[in-house]
Write an enzyme that holds these catalytic residues in place. Structure first.
Site, PDB file in Angstrom:
ATOM      1  N   ASN A 136     -10.966  -7.600   1.808  1.00  0.00           N
ATOM      2  CA  ASN A 136      -9.523  -7.500   2.041  1.00  0.00           C
ATOM      3  C   ASN A 136      -8.870  -8.846   2.369  1.00  0.00           C
ATOM      4  OD1 ASN A 136      -9.156  -4.811   1.456  1.00  0.00           O
ATOM      5  ND2 ASN A 136      -9.671  -4.135   3.515  1.00  0.00           N
TER       6      ASN A 136
ATOM      7  N   ILE B 154      -0.912   6.311   4.722  1.00  0.00           N
ATOM      8  CA  ILE B 154      -0.089   5.894   5.875  1.00  0.00           C
ATOM      9  C   ILE B 154       1.345   5.656   5.408  1.00  0.00           C
ATOM     10  CG2 ILE B 154       0.320   4.073   7.583  1.00  0.00           C
ATOM     11  CD1 ILE B 154      -2.666   3.813   7.883  1.00  0.00           C
TER      12      ILE B 154
ATOM     13  N   GLY C 196       0.848  -1.201   0.000  1.00  0.00           N
ATOM     14  CA  GLY C 196       0.000   0.000   0.000  1.00  0.00           C
ATOM     15  C   GLY C 196       0.872   1.235   0.000  1.00  0.00           C
TER      16      GLY C 196
ATOM     17  N   ARG D 124     -12.840   0.982   3.934  1.00  0.00           N
ATOM     18  CA  ARG D 124     -14.266   0.667   4.005  1.00  0.00           C
ATOM     19  C   ARG D 124     -15.052   1.711   3.211  1.00  0.00           C
ATOM     20  NH1 ARG D 124     -17.717  -0.755   9.373  1.00  0.00           N
ATOM     21  NH2 ARG D 124     -15.645  -1.068  10.205  1.00  0.00           N
TER      22      ARG D 124
ATOM     23  N   HIS E  92      -8.306  -4.488  16.975  1.00  0.00           N
ATOM     24  CA  HIS E  92      -8.290  -3.076  16.560  1.00  0.00           C
ATOM     25  C   HIS E  92      -9.670  -2.781  15.965  1.00  0.00           C
ATOM     26  CE1 HIS E  92      -7.273   0.750  14.905  1.00  0.00           C
ATOM     27  NE2 HIS E  92      -7.590   0.335  13.697  1.00  0.00           N
TER      28      HIS E  92
ATOM     29  N   ARG F  83      -3.058   6.395  21.558  1.00  0.00           N
ATOM     30  CA  ARG F  83      -4.207   7.282  21.818  1.00  0.00           C
ATOM     31  C   ARG F  83      -4.597   7.214  23.293  1.00  0.00           C
ATOM     32  NH1 ARG F  83      -7.553   5.027  16.558  1.00  0.00           N
ATOM     33  NH2 ARG F  83      -6.921   6.653  15.088  1.00  0.00           N
TER      34      ARG F  83
ATOM     35  N   ASP G  74      -3.989   2.518  18.981  1.00  0.00           N
ATOM     36  CA  ASP G  74      -4.958   2.519  20.089  1.00  0.00           C
ATOM     37  C   ASP G  74      -4.234   2.773  21.411  1.00  0.00           C
ATOM     38  OD1 ASP G  74      -7.006   1.594  18.221  1.00  0.00           O
ATOM     39  OD2 ASP G  74      -5.853  -0.261  18.230  1.00  0.00           O
TER      40      ASP G  74
HETATM   41  P1  NAX Z   1      -5.018   4.391   1.559  1.00  0.00           P
HETATM   42  O1  NAX Z   1      -6.286   4.057   0.861  1.00  0.00           O
HETATM   43  O2  NAX Z   1      -4.486   5.781   1.514  1.00  0.00           O
HETATM   44  O3  NAX Z   1      -3.858   3.429   1.037  1.00  0.00           O
HETATM   45  C1  NAX Z   1      -4.040   2.064   0.872  1.00  0.00           C
HETATM   46  C2  NAX Z   1      -3.184   1.660  -0.302  1.00  0.00           C
HETATM   47  O4  NAX Z   1      -3.230   0.247  -0.403  1.00  0.00           O
HETATM   48  C3  NAX Z   1      -3.669   2.216  -1.640  1.00  0.00           C
HETATM   49  O5  NAX Z   1      -2.641   2.954  -2.260  1.00  0.00           O
HETATM   50  C4  NAX Z   1      -4.036   0.976  -2.440  1.00  0.00           C
HETATM   51  O6  NAX Z   1      -3.747   1.101  -3.822  1.00  0.00           O
HETATM   52  C5  NAX Z   1      -3.166  -0.064  -1.763  1.00  0.00           C
HETATM   53  N1  NAX Z   1      -3.607  -1.448  -1.974  1.00  0.00           N
HETATM   54  C6  NAX Z   1      -4.864  -1.919  -2.096  1.00  0.00           C
HETATM   55  N2  NAX Z   1      -4.840  -3.233  -2.323  1.00  0.00           N
HETATM   56  C7  NAX Z   1      -3.541  -3.607  -2.329  1.00  0.00           C
HETATM   57  C8  NAX Z   1      -2.867  -4.835  -2.539  1.00  0.00           C
HETATM   58  N3  NAX Z   1      -3.559  -5.952  -2.809  1.00  0.00           N
HETATM   59  N4  NAX Z   1      -1.526  -4.853  -2.484  1.00  0.00           N
HETATM   60  C9  NAX Z   1      -0.829  -3.722  -2.251  1.00  0.00           C
HETATM   61  N5  NAX Z   1      -1.409  -2.531  -2.070  1.00  0.00           N
HETATM   62  C10 NAX Z   1      -2.746  -2.472  -2.102  1.00  0.00           C
HETATM   63  O7  NAX Z   1      -5.222   3.911   3.069  1.00  0.00           O
HETATM   64  P2  NAX Z   1      -4.362   4.261   4.349  1.00  0.00           P
HETATM   65  O8  NAX Z   1      -4.951   5.445   5.000  1.00  0.00           O
HETATM   66  O9  NAX Z   1      -2.924   4.275   4.011  1.00  0.00           O
HETATM   67  O10 NAX Z   1      -4.737   3.023   5.288  1.00  0.00           O
HETATM   68  C11 NAX Z   1      -4.276   1.734   4.979  1.00  0.00           C
HETATM   69  C12 NAX Z   1      -4.911   0.711   5.882  1.00  0.00           C
HETATM   70  O11 NAX Z   1      -4.535   0.939   7.239  1.00  0.00           O
HETATM   71  C13 NAX Z   1      -6.440   0.732   5.866  1.00  0.00           C
HETATM   72  O12 NAX Z   1      -6.891  -0.614   5.831  1.00  0.00           O
HETATM   73  C14 NAX Z   1      -6.775   1.339   7.215  1.00  0.00           C
HETATM   74  O13 NAX Z   1      -8.063   0.963   7.645  1.00  0.00           O
HETATM   75  C15 NAX Z   1      -5.675   0.779   8.058  1.00  0.00           C
HETATM   76  N6  NAX Z   1      -5.446   1.409   9.351  1.00  0.00           N
HETATM   77  C16 NAX Z   1      -5.126   0.620  10.390  1.00  0.00           C
HETATM   78  C17 NAX Z   1      -4.862   1.121  11.633  1.00  0.00           C
HETATM   79  C18 NAX Z   1      -4.543   0.223  12.782  1.00  0.00           C
HETATM   80  O14 NAX Z   1      -4.466   0.732  13.890  1.00  0.00           O
HETATM   81  N7  NAX Z   1      -4.341  -1.072  12.587  1.00  0.00           N
HETATM   82  C19 NAX Z   1      -4.924   2.575  11.901  1.00  0.00           C
HETATM   83  C20 NAX Z   1      -4.789   3.387  10.685  1.00  0.00           C
HETATM   84  C21 NAX Z   1      -5.546   2.853   9.487  1.00  0.00           C
HETATM   85  O15 NAX Z   1      -6.895   3.162   9.646  1.00  0.00           O
END
Ligand code: NAX
Length: 324
Positions: free
Chosen positions: A105, A16, A11, A92, A185, A160, A157
């Site tokens: 996912n 992130i 990603g 989502r 989470h 925070r 978490d």
């Molecule tokens: P973004 O949508 O900005 O970036 C996600 C990236 O993943 C995109 O560039 C997309 O092209 C890429 N992607 C999608 N499918 C893929 C695959 N099969 N292989 C490689 N890349 C792929 O999201 P972002 O804000 O960076 O968040 C990323 C993830 O982190 C989300 O699932 C989000 O919910 C999760 N989070 C998890 C957190 C935690 O505490 N565990 C907190 C932060 C965040 O919410």
């Protein structure tokens, strides 16, 4: 100079990753004497944006960055890596339930779990992409990499919760220790103030307002992500990146004496959790590995919260059982 540490980020064109990659490359994470090679994975439609990330990395002229590869092939991205930040996943969408997101996912982590077999023998895998606990379970179940190398991120978490408690007690964040965040989470995570300490003393001596702890602190930690989305228009990015890097480092450094850190790891049944779930626990580094901190106690109120989040993880596992 040491041998480079090879870090894969999935990603990598996302928000992130945009906060994490430059810190990894700059030496801020592994230190000024540790060369870093980045292996950036994206899906084909995002490769053009990813190229711009690589251009900006060039433009930073980081002395510690010794190589960048970009690919849309997981096998190539994970070849010989020492660490993987698995951030890539779909966010989502409107009207999507958590179970829908899991089904969208989950399959990503089947293929990427298999591709992790190409990693170096010391690899550590941090799953950030949501639902991260269950995605971690899927990746682990589809990989030959030892199961203790997999973890999912609860660190945001934890960070925070730590700040909220420090603000309430009007102390620096460093004064808050022994804070556990149990489970998933998700909005059902249980940030455990009962075992926390402030300035080395039980938290209850410093924060006596129990109704604030139960009715404000716990729900505010659980829903903090949604509050940030409302204010910012998109989900937490910089704080998510910092948490992922904190998480990675916690597994590589000695844990401060008397304290612990928090991550979701494979349960062997500790605290009555079903063996085989990826559950958020307090951990300590032990030798080259880690151990779950055992022997903590919970009130009946705390146990109810704990059982609720445990039940949620059981249900998530049920939704993806064909992927395990
Ligand atoms: P973004 O949508 O900005 O970036 C996600 C990236 O993943 C995109 O560039 C997309 O092209 C890429 N992607 C999608 N499918 C893929 C695959 N099969 N292989 C490689 N890349 C792929 O999201 P972002 O804000 O960076 O968040 C990323 C993830 O982190 C989300 O699932 C989000 O919910 C999760 N989070 C998890 C957190 C935690 O505490 N565990 C907190 C932060 C965040 O919410």
């Amino acid at each position: 100079m040491a041998d480079p540490i090879r870090v894969a980020v999935t990603g990598a064109a996302g928000q992130i990753a945009y906060s994490a990659i430059f810190r990894l490359a700059s030496g801020a994470v592994f230190g000024p004497d540790q060369p870093v090679q980045l292996s950036l994975l994206e899906i084909p439609p995002a490769m053009k944006v990813l190229e711009s990330v690589a251009m900006e990395l060039d433009d930073c002229a980081f002395p510690t960055l010794t190589g960048v590869t970009m690919t849309d092939q997981a096998e190539q991205a994970f070849d010989g890596i020492n660490a993987a930040l698995m951030i890539g996943s779909r966010p989502r969408g409107p009207g999507m339930e958590r179970a829908d997101l899991i089904r969208v996912n989950g399959p990503i982590f089947v293929g990427q779990g298999k591709a992790l077999n190409r990693a170096a023998s010391d690899v550590r895998v941090v799953v950030v992409g949501n639902p991260c606990n269950t995605n971690c379970l899927i990746a682990m179940s589809n990989s030959d990499v030892p199961k203790d190398r997999f973890s999912a991120m609860m660190r945001l978490d934890y960070n925070r919760a730590k700040t909220m408690l420090a603000n309430k007690a009007q102390v620096p964040v460093t004064d808050v220790t022994n804070l556990a965040v149990w489970g998933n989470h998700s909005n059902n995570q249980y940030p455990d103030f009962e075992n926390a300490r402030i300035q080395g003393r039980p938290l209850s001596e410093m924060i006596t307002d129990e109704s604030w702890l139960k009715d404000t602190f716990v729900p505010d930690v659980q829903t903090r992500g949604a509050v940030v989305i409302k204010a910012r228009g998109s989900s937490s990015a910089a704080s998510g990146a910092i948490a992922a890097l904190d998480h990675l480092l916690s597994f590589r450094q000695p844990t401060p004496a008397g304290d612990w850190f928090v991550a979701a790891v494979l349960s062997a049944g500790q605290y009555g959790v079903d063996p085989g779930l990826i559950f958020g626990y307090p951990l300590r580094v032990k030798g080259e590995g880690w151990e779950i901190v055992e022997g903590l106690t919970m009130s009946d109120w705390g146990r109810t919260k704990f059982e609720k989040v445990l039940d949620e993880l059981r249900q998530e596992r049920e939704v993806v059982k064909d992927l395990l």
